[in-house]
Design an enzyme around this catalytic site. Structure first.
Site, PDB file in Angstrom:
ATOM      1  N   HIS A 129      64.449 103.424 -40.618  1.00  0.00           N
ATOM      2  CA  HIS A 129      63.462 102.723 -39.723  1.00  0.00           C
ATOM      3  C   HIS A 129      63.133 103.883 -38.541  1.00  0.00           C
ATOM      4  CE1 HIS A 129      61.832 100.262 -36.571  1.00  0.00           C
ATOM      5  NE2 HIS A 129      61.378  99.429 -37.487  1.00  0.00           N
ATOM      6  N   ASP A 206      72.756 100.840 -38.565  1.00  0.00           N
ATOM      7  CA  ASP A 206      71.786  99.944 -38.199  1.00  0.00           C
ATOM      8  C   ASP A 206      71.726  98.827 -38.800  1.00  0.00           C
ATOM      9  OD1 ASP A 206      69.406  98.686 -37.858  1.00  0.00           O
ATOM     10  OD2 ASP A 206      68.033 100.438 -38.035  1.00  0.00           O
ATOM     11  N   GLN A 209      68.648  94.834 -40.212  1.00  0.00           N
ATOM     12  CA  GLN A 209      68.262  93.867 -41.453  1.00  0.00           C
ATOM     13  C   GLN A 209      69.359  93.207 -42.501  1.00  0.00           C
ATOM     14  OE1 GLN A 209      65.159  92.899 -42.467  1.00  0.00           O
ATOM     15  NE2 GLN A 209      64.261  94.236 -40.854  1.00  0.00           N
ATOM     16  N   LYS A 232      65.850  89.061 -35.240  1.00  0.00           N
ATOM     17  CA  LYS A 232      65.893  89.040 -36.591  1.00  0.00           C
ATOM     18  C   LYS A 232      67.173  87.934 -37.188  1.00  0.00           C
ATOM     19  CE  LYS A 232      64.126  93.525 -37.039  1.00  0.00           C
ATOM     20  NZ  LYS A 232      62.839  93.586 -37.388  1.00  0.00           N
ATOM     21  N   CYS A 370      57.400 100.915 -40.634  1.00  0.00           N
ATOM     22  CA  CYS A 370      57.925 102.006 -39.615  1.00  0.00           C
ATOM     23  C   CYS A 370      59.242 102.594 -40.584  1.00  0.00           C
ATOM     24  CB  CYS A 370      58.929 101.226 -38.479  1.00  0.00           C
ATOM     25  SG  CYS A 370      57.729 100.154 -37.500  1.00  0.00           S
TER      26      CYS A 370
HETATM   27  N1  PMP Z   1      66.222  99.288 -37.855  1.00  0.00           N
HETATM   28  C1  PMP Z   1      65.680  98.421 -38.504  1.00  0.00           C
HETATM   29  C2  PMP Z   1      66.487  98.604 -40.137  1.00  0.00           C
HETATM   30  C3  PMP Z   1      64.828  97.442 -38.662  1.00  0.00           C
HETATM   31  O1  PMP Z   1      64.207  96.883 -39.687  1.00  0.00           O
HETATM   32  C4  PMP Z   1      64.264  97.196 -37.191  1.00  0.00           C
HETATM   33  C5  PMP Z   1      63.145  96.180 -37.143  1.00  0.00           C
HETATM   34  N2  PMP Z   1      61.875  96.044 -38.111  1.00  0.00           N
HETATM   35  C6  PMP Z   1      64.586  98.257 -36.298  1.00  0.00           C
HETATM   36  C7  PMP Z   1      65.655  98.971 -36.522  1.00  0.00           C
HETATM   37  C8  PMP Z   1      64.042  97.992 -34.912  1.00  0.00           C
HETATM   38  O2  PMP Z   1      64.403  96.768 -34.435  1.00  0.00           O
HETATM   39  P1  PMP Z   1      64.009  96.232 -33.097  1.00  0.00           P
HETATM   40  O3  PMP Z   1      62.467  96.490 -33.310  1.00  0.00           O
HETATM   41  O4  PMP Z   1      64.124  94.743 -32.918  1.00  0.00           O
HETATM   42  O5  PMP Z   1      64.557  96.893 -31.839  1.00  0.00           O
END
Ligand code: PMP
Length: 417
Positions: A129, A206, A209, A232, A370
């Protein structure tokens, strides 16, 4: 994974715990399949927030009065719940943040700025991401370190031979997703972490997910850092945490300065608080932390193993069903996948598909998720993505499939199927 059939079958009935799911959308029953972006909130979390403001609200840590101490206790209990979720050794290894993005930026601006020098290397992966790429890229620009991305295979898995070839004595950090948000690929963390440590690099996982969909054990993983977002995980927006192993945190400099993160302040010299408080300047999202604690309690009552089995079954059903339609290309076909189905439909742009599905009450995400470098790798601008949560059922999967079929008819594609 073993879970009694009855437990798994009953999980979708927990949809009744989520008030928003009872709300018709465009006159239809909502099939909410955008859980990778954010999950809906159970009554237990909504009530915890309301109850906090009705019964417990006060600022934490500095107060001598009863409510302040009570609020502090609730905030610290939530930290203990996060510790339990990740199986960290101590709650002092848990820093509350606004989410994964802030957790990673915190790490880059503290540990990263402290350790990265010109010519050092940071490994990220082609599956990341943007929030696990851009903070490292920015740090590399400032420090003169070099960003090294690991290639991705056509199945959407990491090319482990390439990863191994990138590791060397200059590698300071490996920053890797536990589960890819765009494809659902579950990365082989044990091997990634073992190899990184063999060259003396630290590992950030990270977990944005992962935490809502499987059990996580940072001690068993032996990772150095683990980040996730509360929203999430059925918790409030603006919450999340960064796990940092205690001995590493002890040496980390602060990032934001202000109240709560200090021990003493004078114009000559300021000394800083120990532990996670050093990284939590200012009044934090106290109610959010309490809500996150309630969300963790909620998923733990159901059992993350049970949730994983349930979502695996939904993914299998969705994958099999969608492949009965003509002109479908699934992006991300790893054998190790969490409940995410990314796909393309011949002749229909993902955004058009998302719009048509919306008219059917089916909420999915369309776009680059993203993860633009990953889309570039596949030579596509984006995908349609259905992502599952504990409250989804076979009805949701079948609403998705019927919606895709309807879109194909509207576009006059795949009519032979
Ligand atoms: N890493 C991953 C794998 C994600 O899926 C996301 C959110 N789509 C993020 C980071 C960013 O998370 P947040 O917007 O809640 O900070």
């Amino acid at each position: 994974m073993n879970a009694p059939e009855s437990v798994v079958m009953n999980i979708a009935e927990r949809a009744a715990d989520f008030p928003i799911l009872a709300r018709p959308i465009r006159g239809r029953r909502l099939a909410y399949l955008d859980n990778g972006a954010t999950t809906q909130k159970p009554r237990a979390v909504i009530d915890a927030l309301t109850q906090y403001y009705e019964q417990s609200n006060a600022n934490i840590h500095r107060g001598v009065h009863w409510l302040s101490q009570h609020s502090t206790d609730l905030y610290e209990q939530a930290r203990e719940r996060v510790r339990g979720l990740l199986n960290a050794q101590s709650s002092q290894e848990i820093i509350f943040t606004r989410g994964t993005t802030e957790a990673i930026n915190l790490l880059a601006q503290t540990w990263g700025a402290q350790h990265l020098r010109e010519g050092d290397e940071v490994i990220v992966t082609g599956l990341e991401h943007h929030s696990n790429i851009v903070p490292w890229q920015m740090l590399c620009e400032r420090s003169g370190a070099i960003l090294r991305p690991v290639s991705v295979t056509d199945k959407g898995e990491l090319d482990m031979a390439h990863y191994q070839s990138l590791l060397n004595a200059r590698t300071r950090l490996v920053a890797v997703a536990h589960v890819s948000n765009a494809l659902g690929t579950i990365n082989p963390l044990d091997e990634i972490i073992r190899l990184a440590h063999s060259v003396g690099a630290r590992v950030l996982v990270d977990g944005a997910q992962a935490v809502a969909h499987q059990e996580v054990d940072v001690q068993a993983l032996a990772c150095d850092f683990y980040a996730f977002s509360g929203h999430k995980l059925y918790g409030p927006t603006g919450t999340g945490a960064l796990y940092v192993r205690a001995d590493i945190m002890a040496d980390m400099p602060p990032w934001q300065g202000g109240g709560d993160m200090i021990r003493t302040v004078s114009f000559e010299r300021t000394t800083y608080a120990e532990g996670p408080q050093r990284f939590e300047a200012g009044t934090p999202n106290i109610a959010g932390a309490v809500g996150l604690g309630a969300a963790i309690e909620y998923v733990q009552q159901i059992g993350l193993r049970n949730i994983a089995v349930h979502e695996e079954a939904l993914l299998a059903e969705a994958t099999d069903s969608i492949l009965t339609l003509p002109g479908i290309r699934i992006i991300g076909t790893s054998a190790h996948k969490a409940g995410i189905l990314s796909f393309l439909v011949d002749g229909i742009h993902p955004h058009d598909l998302g719009t048509i599905l919306d008219t059917e009450g089916v909420a999915i995400r369309a776009g680059h998720h993203c993860a633009m470098p990953l889309m570039t790798h596949f030579g596509i601008p984006g995908t349609a993505r259905a992502s599952f949560a504990l409250y989804n059922s076979s009805d949701d999967v079948q609403a998705l499939i019927a919606g895709v079929r309807k879109a194909q008819k509207l576009f006059g594609v795949g009519l032979d199927g």
